[in-house]
Design an enzyme around this catalytic site. Structure first.
Site, PDB file in Angstrom:
ATOM      1  N   ASP A   1     -22.310 -40.771   5.845  1.00 34.31           N
ATOM      2  CA  ASP A   1     -21.937 -40.650   4.439  1.00 34.31           C
ATOM      3  C   ASP A   1     -23.211 -40.653   3.615  1.00 34.31           C
ATOM      4  O   ASP A   1     -23.895 -41.679   3.511  1.00 34.31           O
ATOM      5  CB  ASP A   1     -21.025 -41.808   4.045  1.00 34.31           C
ATOM      6  CG  ASP A   1     -20.549 -41.706   2.592  1.00 34.31           C
ATOM      7  OD1 ASP A   1     -20.925 -40.728   1.902  1.00 34.31           O
ATOM      8  OD2 ASP A   1     -19.818 -42.601   2.146  1.00 34.31           O
TER       9      ASP A   1
ATOM     10  N   ALA B   1     -24.299 -31.145  -1.722  1.00 37.35           N
ATOM     11  CA  ALA B   1     -24.447 -31.511  -3.128  1.00 37.35           C
ATOM     12  C   ALA B   1     -23.081 -31.628  -3.776  1.00 37.35           C
ATOM     13  O   ALA B   1     -22.078 -31.118  -3.252  1.00 37.35           O
ATOM     14  CB  ALA B   1     -25.278 -30.463  -3.875  1.00 37.35           C
ATOM     15  N   ARG B   2     -23.060 -32.286  -4.895  1.00 32.45           N
ATOM     16  CA  ARG B   2     -21.878 -32.232  -5.761  1.00 32.45           C
ATOM     17  C   ARG B   2     -22.029 -30.975  -6.603  1.00 32.45           C
ATOM     18  O   ARG B   2     -22.942 -30.869  -7.415  1.00 32.45           O
ATOM     19  CB  ARG B   2     -21.781 -33.467  -6.651  1.00 32.45           C
ATOM     20  CG  ARG B   2     -20.483 -33.520  -7.460  1.00 32.45           C
ATOM     21  CD  ARG B   2     -20.382 -34.843  -8.232  1.00 32.45           C
ATOM     22  NE  ARG B   2     -19.017 -35.031  -8.739  1.00 32.45           N
ATOM     23  CZ  ARG B   2     -18.638 -34.727  -9.980  1.00 32.45           C
ATOM     24  NH1 ARG B   2     -19.508 -34.221 -10.833  1.00 32.45           N
ATOM     25  NH2 ARG B   2     -17.392 -34.936 -10.356  1.00 32.45           N
TER      26      ARG B   2
ATOM     27  N   TYR C   1     -25.378 -31.340 -14.175  1.00 37.09           N
ATOM     28  CA  TYR C   1     -25.643 -30.846 -12.825  1.00 37.09           C
ATOM     29  C   TYR C   1     -27.104 -30.424 -12.686  1.00 37.09           C
ATOM     30  O   TYR C   1     -27.807 -30.834 -11.745  1.00 37.09           O
ATOM     31  CB  TYR C   1     -24.723 -29.679 -12.513  1.00 37.09           C
ATOM     32  CG  TYR C   1     -25.053 -28.930 -11.236  1.00 37.09           C
ATOM     33  CD1 TYR C   1     -24.717 -29.458  -9.989  1.00 37.09           C
ATOM     34  CD2 TYR C   1     -25.696 -27.697 -11.279  1.00 37.09           C
ATOM     35  CE1 TYR C   1     -25.022 -28.777  -8.824  1.00 37.09           C
ATOM     36  CE2 TYR C   1     -25.995 -27.003 -10.112  1.00 37.09           C
ATOM     37  CZ  TYR C   1     -25.659 -27.545  -8.895  1.00 37.09           C
ATOM     38  OH  TYR C   1     -25.958 -26.859  -7.738  1.00 37.09           O
TER      39      TYR C   1
ATOM     40  N   GLY D   1      -7.377  -3.077 -10.051  1.00 38.42           N
ATOM     41  CA  GLY D   1      -7.373  -2.018 -11.049  1.00 38.42           C
ATOM     42  C   GLY D   1      -7.039  -2.488 -12.445  1.00 38.42           C
ATOM     43  O   GLY D   1      -6.588  -1.696 -13.288  1.00 38.42           O
ATOM     44  N   ILE D   2      -7.270  -3.767 -12.724  1.00 38.59           N
ATOM     45  CA  ILE D   2      -6.983  -4.310 -14.050  1.00 38.59           C
ATOM     46  C   ILE D   2      -8.062  -3.847 -15.034  1.00 38.59           C
ATOM     47  O   ILE D   2      -9.252  -4.051 -14.785  1.00 38.59           O
ATOM     48  CB  ILE D   2      -6.935  -5.849 -14.006  1.00 38.59           C
ATOM     49  CG1 ILE D   2      -5.807  -6.309 -13.073  1.00 38.59           C
ATOM     50  CG2 ILE D   2      -6.771  -6.433 -15.401  1.00 38.59           C
ATOM     51  CD1 ILE D   2      -5.771  -7.815 -12.858  1.00 38.59           C
TER      52      ILE D   2
END
Length: 318
Positions: free
Chosen positions: A48, A71-72, A141, A190-191
């Site tokens: 851990d 990583a977080r 971050y 195709g949007i």
């Protein structure tokens, strides 16, 4: 050469583990759960990272290089009470604890996968981020990664263990997630998208290119000049959001429907909806100067953006 790898179940880490196995590199992989499956021949260590202060360094005995990718990750809607404290606990404190243990047992090199967010969120037109950081980032971050970098460089000075820091921008490839995956799905379906008039410039890095560069930096014999250096890495070609979406459409064999809606109007609407940060990523510039990797280490991208996008289509990962 024995390599110790963290983040093995993540997007980048799992691809890097496959690369090490293919190159017949002796790998020990850190995992959080004993049940985590790994390729044949890969040694498993269940540790851990958040509790390294209570663990001795025996699990690193015989290791030559540590590649630290765990990583977080950056979270857009963080629900913890103190996001900065949580980012620091995982991204800074655990990183530095692992590095100190590595130095204690004589590990030669520590490769740290950081983030372009250490430099910032956006660049001015025609300007690109370089390894030098003019001021610490504001983003929690990015700040946690920046503080980890500073601590690693101090450990390198104190102990003689080599440190290599790699800051990638957005990474894309098979099984990519997040906003990039969402946009790719829009294009594939195709949007019609209102991004036809976007003329920004953004650096990205294909997963294959990032993995190749990390593998180079993890090989001390092939990259002696990487010691104690910071690298920004990319595909080497910057694209606008509209160019990227057209490339995606071409790779997936579909027609792109990009409407030329004025960027100013879209920014205005996005801010009204509380999506200003999303608009900045879609319409702003974020360029990195990756020339240091080429000039100092002789590295070149192993795939072009078009080739990487075609591989995503063949993999049918989205």
């Amino acid at each position: 050469m024995k390599t110790f790898l963290t983040g093995t179940t993540g997007f980048v880490g799992s691809a890097l583990l496959q690369r090490f196995v293919a190159d017949e590199v002796e790998v020990t992989a850190l995992v959080r759960n004993e049940s985590t499956g790994l390729p044949d021949g890969v040694e498993k260590v269940v540790v851990d990272l958040a509790n390294l202060s209570n663990i001795n360094s025996e699990f690193l005995n015989g290791v030559d290089v540590v590649v630290h990718g765990a990583a977080r990750a950056h979270i857009m809607r963080d629900e913890v009470a103190d996001p900065l404290a949580e980012y620091r606990r995982v991204n800074r404190d655990a990183t530095l604890a692992l590095a100190r243990l590595a130095a204690e047992v004589g590990v030669k090199r520590f490769v740290f996968v950081s983030s372009v967010k250490v430099n910032g969120e956006m660049t001015k037109p025609g300007e690109a981020f370089i390894s030098e950081v003019t001021q610490p980032p504001i983003d929690p971050y990015g700040l946690s990664k920046y503080e980890a970098e500073q601590g690693l460089l101090e450990i390198a000075q104190e102990t003689g263990m080599e440190v290599v820091i790699i800051r990638p921008p957005l990474v894309y490839g098979p099984n990519t997630k997040g906003n990039f995956a969402t946009m790719v799905n829009w294009v594939r379906k195709g949007i019609p998208l209102p991004f036809g008039a976007v003329s920004n410039a953004r650096s990205l890095v294909a997963l294959d290119n990032l993995v190749d560069f990390i593998a180079l930096c993890a090989d001390c014999a092939c990259s002696p000049k990487a010691a104690n250096e910071v690298f920004l890495i990319s595909d080497g070609v910057d694209v606008s959001t509209s160019e990227l979406l057209r490339k995606v459409a071409k790779a997936f064999g579909v027609k792109s429907w990009l409407l030329p809606v004025p960027v100013g109007l879209m920014r205005f609407v996005a801010r009204l909806l509380g999506k200003g940060a999303v608009a900045d990523r879609l319409f702003g510039n974020l360029q990195v100067d990756s020339s240091k990797a080429r000039d100092l280490l002789g590295w070149k991208p192993v795939v072009t953006m078009d080739e990487a996008l075609e591989r995503m289509f063949k993999g049918k990962d989205l």
